[in-house]
Design a protein around this motif. Structure first.
Motif, PDB file in Angstrom:
ATOM      1  N   GLN A  67       0.864  -1.180   0.000  1.00  0.00           N
ATOM      2  CA  GLN A  67       0.000   0.000   0.000  1.00  0.00           C
ATOM      3  C   GLN A  67       0.900   1.229   0.000  1.00  0.00           C
ATOM      4  N   GLU A  68       0.788   2.055  -1.042  1.00  0.00           N
ATOM      5  CA  GLU A  68       1.695   3.191  -1.160  1.00  0.00           C
ATOM      6  C   GLU A  68       1.349   4.283  -0.169  1.00  0.00           C
ATOM      7  N   LYS A  69       0.072   4.593  -0.002  1.00  0.00           N
ATOM      8  CA  LYS A  69      -0.389   5.615   0.932  1.00  0.00           C
ATOM      9  C   LYS A  69      -1.540   5.053   1.754  1.00  0.00           C
ATOM     10  N   LEU A  70      -1.897   5.783   2.826  1.00  0.00           N
ATOM     11  CA  LEU A  70      -2.963   5.298   3.694  1.00  0.00           C
ATOM     12  C   LEU A  70      -4.304   5.247   2.977  1.00  0.00           C
ATOM     13  N   ASP A  71      -4.534   6.167   2.041  1.00  0.00           N
ATOM     14  CA  ASP A  71      -5.803   6.199   1.336  1.00  0.00           C
ATOM     15  C   ASP A  71      -5.766   5.418   0.019  1.00  0.00           C
ATOM     16  N   SER A  72      -4.638   4.786  -0.304  1.00  0.00           N
ATOM     17  CA  SER A  72      -4.557   4.013  -1.538  1.00  0.00           C
ATOM     18  C   SER A  72      -4.952   2.565  -1.278  1.00  0.00           C
TER      19      SER A  72
END
Length: 553
Positions: free
Chosen positions: A62-67
């Protein structure tokens, strides 16, 4: 050492923390409970008692928390335990990646940590004095992630670079063990069928010179032997030697979807003169005084002859030596079909201390905390191979969500009973932590009517694992183990899921200084470029100053 490190999941998460970049990894580690297995040495007399465990590891990123999460790597491994010789075999069946993660790929770090965990006696979960790591390297575009070869970001390694990659991985593990364990005996062996030793060395050296990879400080210190491990005497072999003379069946193990297994099957069912057979020994007859024939009780010699006939070495296994077996492997189509393949083995022997007191060890069949039923692992692998695809990021994200939700659902909602219902639509509609995908089709949900259960460790015909069947000419299948398992099958729960199966780690390390490293590559269909980045030095080109010519006097 921290006790939590002895848990495989925590050990792997710790190894991932050193990767560069900012991202979060989500790891699922499934280890099956041990079960009896009679197919590792099917032509040995007697066959040694062997216990088998299946290991399946899925890593998402997961690259970012919202991705959204997406699978980036997967490992399928089989662990065999032979208590009679205190030997074990860790066979790397498949390693694969999707190529859809952030560079550098986490696959090499994950694989190195996993192999080191089992190679090091301090963390090894099975009690054996000798462990063999074995692998058949064959370059393909995909192994565990269907249609991932169609994704443009996945760059599979070529056949030669794949073999060079595996050689570096095994060297790394051997160096780690040599540094950690004093007095350990190590043996590194490899064969590239169709190439002699000089050709193999030059081929792999050229492949390594054209690939950017991490150079170990002790690189090159571990000697390799070009050949097989069945002629040496320093490291014990898993199968005890034959008492009836030479028998190739005591040397070559049989793994699923392995060319060695198919070749030894052919040797076992090959005879010198097809259709010609020596006459069977006739039973002795006696005659009574009146001339009538009477039967004579079987003597001890007759019984021994019957026993020898039952344990007769099958086919040509008593005539083909290990050296000849590997020489003939060079002519097998699976090994020379236009691509370089390789067989790699690492043997690690740590003899017990002389002053160590014998302790009561648990039974090799006893399930340990965190283990799951073998049928659960097989169904997850079958679902990944048959019910999903990874040709695009969108499809990979959907498959990741479905499978990760299904793994948690199996530990939360589903009884171990199975059914043979046909698979339902692959449309994802999660409810109660379980996705209605092809994985949930052959499993019995709560509240549904029971149906006829399947035999243990079987997979329904609609969700079977795609494997090349072994070639057994005219031979019957191996007899099943009729002795019951005295231990109950483990039941997965949410505690098992959160304490042993699932874990995550967020890293926030400096990014790579440059992008000169190779893109995500695939080994064995598995994505792999080493994580190190080689920064090319700056080259300054100096202009040549022309000397002025003096004016003519």
């Amino acid at each position: 050492m921290d006790p939590s490190v002895s848990v495989l999941r925590n050990y792997l998460l710790t190894a991932l923390q050193n990767l560069p970049g900012t991202r979060e990894f989500h790891l699922h580690v499934l280890v099956s409970a041990p079960r009896k297995h009679s197919g590792l040495y099917p032509y040995a007399h007697p066959r040694p008692r062997v216990y088998l465990q299946d290991i399946f590891i899925l890593l998402s990123e997961q690259e970012k928390l919202d991705s959204q999460r997406v699978f980036v790597a997967a490992l399928e491994v089989n662990v065999y335990n032979a208590p009679s010789t205190s030997c074990g075999i860790l066979y790397i069946s498949k390693v694969d990646s999707t190529g859809q993660g952030i560079s550098p790929s986490p696959t090499p770090a994950l694989l190195k940590a996993f192999l080191t965990f089992y190679a090091d006696p301090a963390t090894r979960p099975i009690q054996v004095d000798t462990l063999w790591l074995q692998l058949f390297a064959r370059a393909q575009g995909q192994y565990l992630f269907p249609n991932s070869a169609d994704y443009s970001g996945k760059k599979p390694l070529t056949d030669v670079k794949l073999c060079a990659w595996w050689k570096r991985i095994f060297s790394y593990v051997a160096e780690e063990v040599a540094e950690r364990v004093k007095g350990a005996k190590l043996g590194l062996y490899y064969i590239l069928p169709g190439l002699n030793e000089l050709e193999a060395i030059n081929t792999l050296q050229f492949a390594s010179s054209t690939t950017n990879h991490a150079a170990s400080p002790n690189s090159g210190l571990m000697p390799w032997t070009y050949g097989h491990q069945y002629s040496q005497k320093e490291l014990p072999l898993p199968c005890p030697p034959s008492k009836n003379g030479p028998n190739l069946g005591h040397f070559i193990p049989s793994f699923d979807d392995d060319p060695k297994s198919r070749f030894i099957d052919e040797i076992a069912f090959t005879t010198e003169e097809p259709g010609v057979r020596s006459p069977e020994r006739k039973r002795s007859r006696t005659f009574s005084g009146d001339g009538e024939e009477s039967s004579k009780p079987a003597t001890v010699a007759d019984k021994e002859g019957t026993k020898d006939k039952e344990e007769k070495i099958q086919g040509e296994l008593g005539k083909v030596s290990a050296d000849e077996f590997w020489e003939r492997m060079s002519f097998r189509q699976e090994c020379i079909a236009g691509a370089v393949t390789g067989f790699f083995a690492l043997g690690i022997h740590v003899p017990p201390l002389a002053d160590s007191q014998p302790t009561s060890a648990p039974s090799p069949l006893a399930p340990q905390p965190g283990q799951v039923p073998p049928n659960l692992v097989r169904r997850l692998v079958a679902s990944l191979l048959n019910g999903h695809e990874f040709s695009t990021v969108e499809r990979a994200v959907r498959a990741t969500e479905t499978l990760e939700g299904a793994i948690k659902g199996l530990c939360e909602n589903i009884a171990p009973t199975t059914t043979t219902r046909p698979p339902i639509s692959t449309t994802s509609s999660s409810a109660g932590g379980l996705s209605n995908s092809t994985l949930s089709a052959p499993l019995l949900l709560r509240g549904e009517r029971d149906s006829t259960p399947e035999p243990p460790f079987s997979v329904s015909a609609t969700l079977d694992i795609l494997r090349t069947p072994p070639r057994r000419k005219g031979g019957a299948a191996l007899p099943p183990d009729i002795s019951p398992n005295p231990f109950p099958e483990p039941v997965a729960s949410l505690d098992t899921y959160f304490q042993h199966i699932y874990g995550s780690v967020a890293i926030n390390n400096p990014a790579l200084p440059s992008k000169t490293s190779a893109p995500d590559a695939t080994i064995n269909g598995d994505s792999h470029a080493d994580t190190a980045v080689v920064v090319q030095p700056t080259v300054n080109v100096l202009a040549v100053r022309k000397k002025k010519r003096k004016a003519d006097a």
